[in-house]
Write an enzyme that holds these catalytic residues in place. Structure first.
Site, PDB file in Angstrom:
ATOM      1  N   LYS A  57       1.234   3.702  16.084  1.00  0.00           N
ATOM      2  CA  LYS A  57       1.761   4.580  15.172  1.00  0.00           C
ATOM      3  C   LYS A  57       0.645   5.602  15.240  1.00  0.00           C
ATOM      4  O   LYS A  57      -0.589   5.485  15.233  1.00  0.00           O
ATOM      5  CB  LYS A  57       1.707   3.975  13.528  1.00  0.00           C
ATOM      6  CG  LYS A  57       1.929   5.037  12.575  1.00  0.00           C
ATOM      7  CD  LYS A  57       1.965   4.514  11.295  1.00  0.00           C
ATOM      8  CE  LYS A  57       2.687   5.453  10.021  1.00  0.00           C
ATOM      9  NZ  LYS A  57       2.483   4.756   8.844  1.00  0.00           N
TER      10      LYS A  57
ATOM     11  N   VAL B  38       6.017   6.596  16.109  1.00  0.00           N
ATOM     12  CA  VAL B  38       5.816   5.118  16.428  1.00  0.00           C
ATOM     13  C   VAL B  38       6.103   5.550  18.232  1.00  0.00           C
ATOM     14  O   VAL B  38       7.180   5.600  18.259  1.00  0.00           O
ATOM     15  CB  VAL B  38       6.260   4.106  15.834  1.00  0.00           C
ATOM     16  CG1 VAL B  38       5.780   2.792  16.420  1.00  0.00           C
ATOM     17  CG2 VAL B  38       5.841   4.149  14.346  1.00  0.00           C
TER      18      VAL B  38
ATOM     19  N   PHE C 234       4.992  12.365   8.702  1.00  0.00           N
ATOM     20  CA  PHE C 234       3.690  12.472   9.129  1.00  0.00           C
ATOM     21  C   PHE C 234       3.286  11.838  10.179  1.00  0.00           C
ATOM     22  O   PHE C 234       2.101  11.650  10.601  1.00  0.00           O
ATOM     23  CB  PHE C 234       2.946  11.830   7.606  1.00  0.00           C
ATOM     24  CG  PHE C 234       3.469  12.174   6.416  1.00  0.00           C
ATOM     25  CD1 PHE C 234       3.072  13.588   6.144  1.00  0.00           C
ATOM     26  CD2 PHE C 234       4.199  11.668   5.409  1.00  0.00           C
ATOM     27  CE1 PHE C 234       3.298  14.300   5.010  1.00  0.00           C
ATOM     28  CE2 PHE C 234       4.582  12.205   4.431  1.00  0.00           C
ATOM     29  CZ  PHE C 234       4.066  13.527   3.921  1.00  0.00           C
TER      30      PHE C 234
ATOM     31  N   GLY D  32       8.649   9.837  11.806  1.00  0.00           N
ATOM     32  CA  GLY D  32       8.694  10.199  10.345  1.00  0.00           C
ATOM     33  C   GLY D  32       8.260  11.437   9.926  1.00  0.00           C
ATOM     34  O   GLY D  32       7.724  12.294  10.805  1.00  0.00           O
TER      35      GLY D  32
ATOM     36  N   GLY E  70      10.192   5.777  17.246  1.00  0.00           N
ATOM     37  CA  GLY E  70      10.105   6.001  15.503  1.00  0.00           C
ATOM     38  C   GLY E  70       9.665   7.143  15.262  1.00  0.00           C
ATOM     39  O   GLY E  70       8.328   7.428  15.889  1.00  0.00           O
TER      40      GLY E  70
ATOM     41  N   ASP F 217       8.812   2.653  -0.526  1.00  0.00           N
ATOM     42  CA  ASP F 217       9.479   3.242   0.497  1.00  0.00           C
ATOM     43  C   ASP F 217      10.322   2.187   1.055  1.00  0.00           C
ATOM     44  O   ASP F 217      10.405   2.226   2.497  1.00  0.00           O
ATOM     45  CB  ASP F 217       8.654   3.802   1.575  1.00  0.00           C
ATOM     46  CG  ASP F 217       9.301   4.849   2.387  1.00  0.00           C
ATOM     47  OD1 ASP F 217      10.345   5.150   2.202  1.00  0.00           O
ATOM     48  OD2 ASP F 217       8.817   5.175   3.599  1.00  0.00           O
TER      49      ASP F 217
END
Length: 344
Positions: free
Chosen positions: A75, A60, A57, A55, A53, A169
């Site tokens: 993370k 993962v 910022f 994002g 994953g 979110d």
């Protein structure tokens, strides 16, 4: 050989690192990680197997935890985002008082620092709700499958509301299936990176994904936990938007048809309450858990046993529109004056 390399922007040619398995960009720098890279906490060693994953910022990674020999999710973010990480950790610490399996949010184990990175260890989940829906095409989720998903998410939101916390979110990528084979339809909410106490939500600030954003957020009005219910309403309609038309259905009894019709009407009634423009009138998580669509109260006078037993009944096939188009058209139909006023 294990490598962990940070390439500053406009520095070394990225092609020099193409032999590395994982290359990701964060904060305008390229971070290159070879499969097998080891990161350490004070008590454990993690071997990175893949990036699962990404994002704005953080990323993962799926890791093998050496001391337990289990696969976990870690993370990873730069320490320049320390304030955001500490805010997320404060929320996760409060959630520690609740059973994540019963209340349907991801299990957080620990946090640690490695070099200039901040790391958080979580349980490893299966796939996002969005990916699961795509995997199911051309088949779609039936109402009897949507029901337990919404019930679990309402349970999680009820815990957050009891703590005075807004997720802010919520969207299909932040809802994960635990194991779609062994535990079908068991879901959990993930990514509390933008979460915080409702009292600290600043009016007019950027929050919520654009297509799941509540009217009060768009208009810069005061917000509370109700913004998450709006997002969940959009997700509910997003799921149903995959149901477009029926092809090759097996013959159904009159009872099954009546039950399915009653179920759909009850579902639409629930979604309308979730997408109430006035946040003070929007249905709350505890009320949603008592709604007839969740409790099956609308079936008391009907013979629904066959419909309940078959999770495949009423499943549709077809080419779906995007959830974004469907959500906007739904709002345009239900709240035409409000939508026209917003976009004047």
């Amino acid at each position: 050989m294990c490598e962990f390399v940070v390439v500053e922007k406009n520095q070394e040619p990225l092609s020099k690192f193409y032999h590395l398995t994982l290359v990701f960009k964060m904060d305008d720098n390229y971070h290159c990680i070879a499969t097998g890279t080891e990161i350490f906490s004070s008590s454990s060693r993690y071997i990175i197997e893949d990036v699962i994953g990404k994002g704005a910022f953080a990323l993962v990674a799926r890791c093998h935890k050496s001391d337990t020999k289990k696969a976990v999710a870690v993370k990873i973010m730069k320490n320049t985002h320390m304030q955001q990480a500490l805010a997320e950790e404060a929320v996760l610490t409060e959630l520690k008082a609740f059973d994540p399996d019963r209340f349907n949010f991801i299990r957080w184990e620990t946090s640690f620092s490695f070099r200039d990175l901040l790391c958080q260890e979580f349980e490893l989940l299966d796939c996002s709700l969005r990916k699961f829906m795509m995997m199911r095409q051309p088949s779609t989720l039936s109402l009897t499958e949507i029901r337990p998903i919404l019930q679990q998410l309402a349970t999680a939101l009820n815990v957050l509301k009891s703590l005075g916390i807004s997720h802010t979110d919520l969207h299909p990528e932040n809802i994960m299936l635990v194991n779609h084979v062994q535990l079908p339809l068991k879901v959990k909410i993930i990514d509390f990176g933008l979460s915080g106490h409702t009292s600290q939500l600043q009016q007019g600030t950027y929050k919520q994904p654009r297509w799941y954003r509540a009217p009060e957020t768009i208009l810069g009005l005061p917000c509370d936990e109700a913004i998450d219910m709006w997002s969940l309403g959009c997700i509910a309609y997003d799921i149903l938007s995959f149901v477009t038309q029926t092809h090759g259905q097996l013959p159904e009894s009159t009872g099954c048809i009546l039950n399915r019709k009653a179920d759909l009407e009850c579902f639409v009634a629930l979604v309308k309450q979730m997408l109430e423009v006035d946040s003070s009138k929007r249905i709350k998580p505890c009320q949603m858990l008592e709604h007839p669509f969740i409790t099956l109260g609308h079936w008391r006078s009907l013979n629904s046993s066959n419909y309940v037993r078959s999770t495949d009944l009423g499943r549709r096939q077809g080419t779906p529109w995007t959830g974004h188009q469907n959500t906007f058209i739904y709002l345009l139909i239900i709240y035409p004056n409000t939508i026209h006023n917003i976009y004047k």
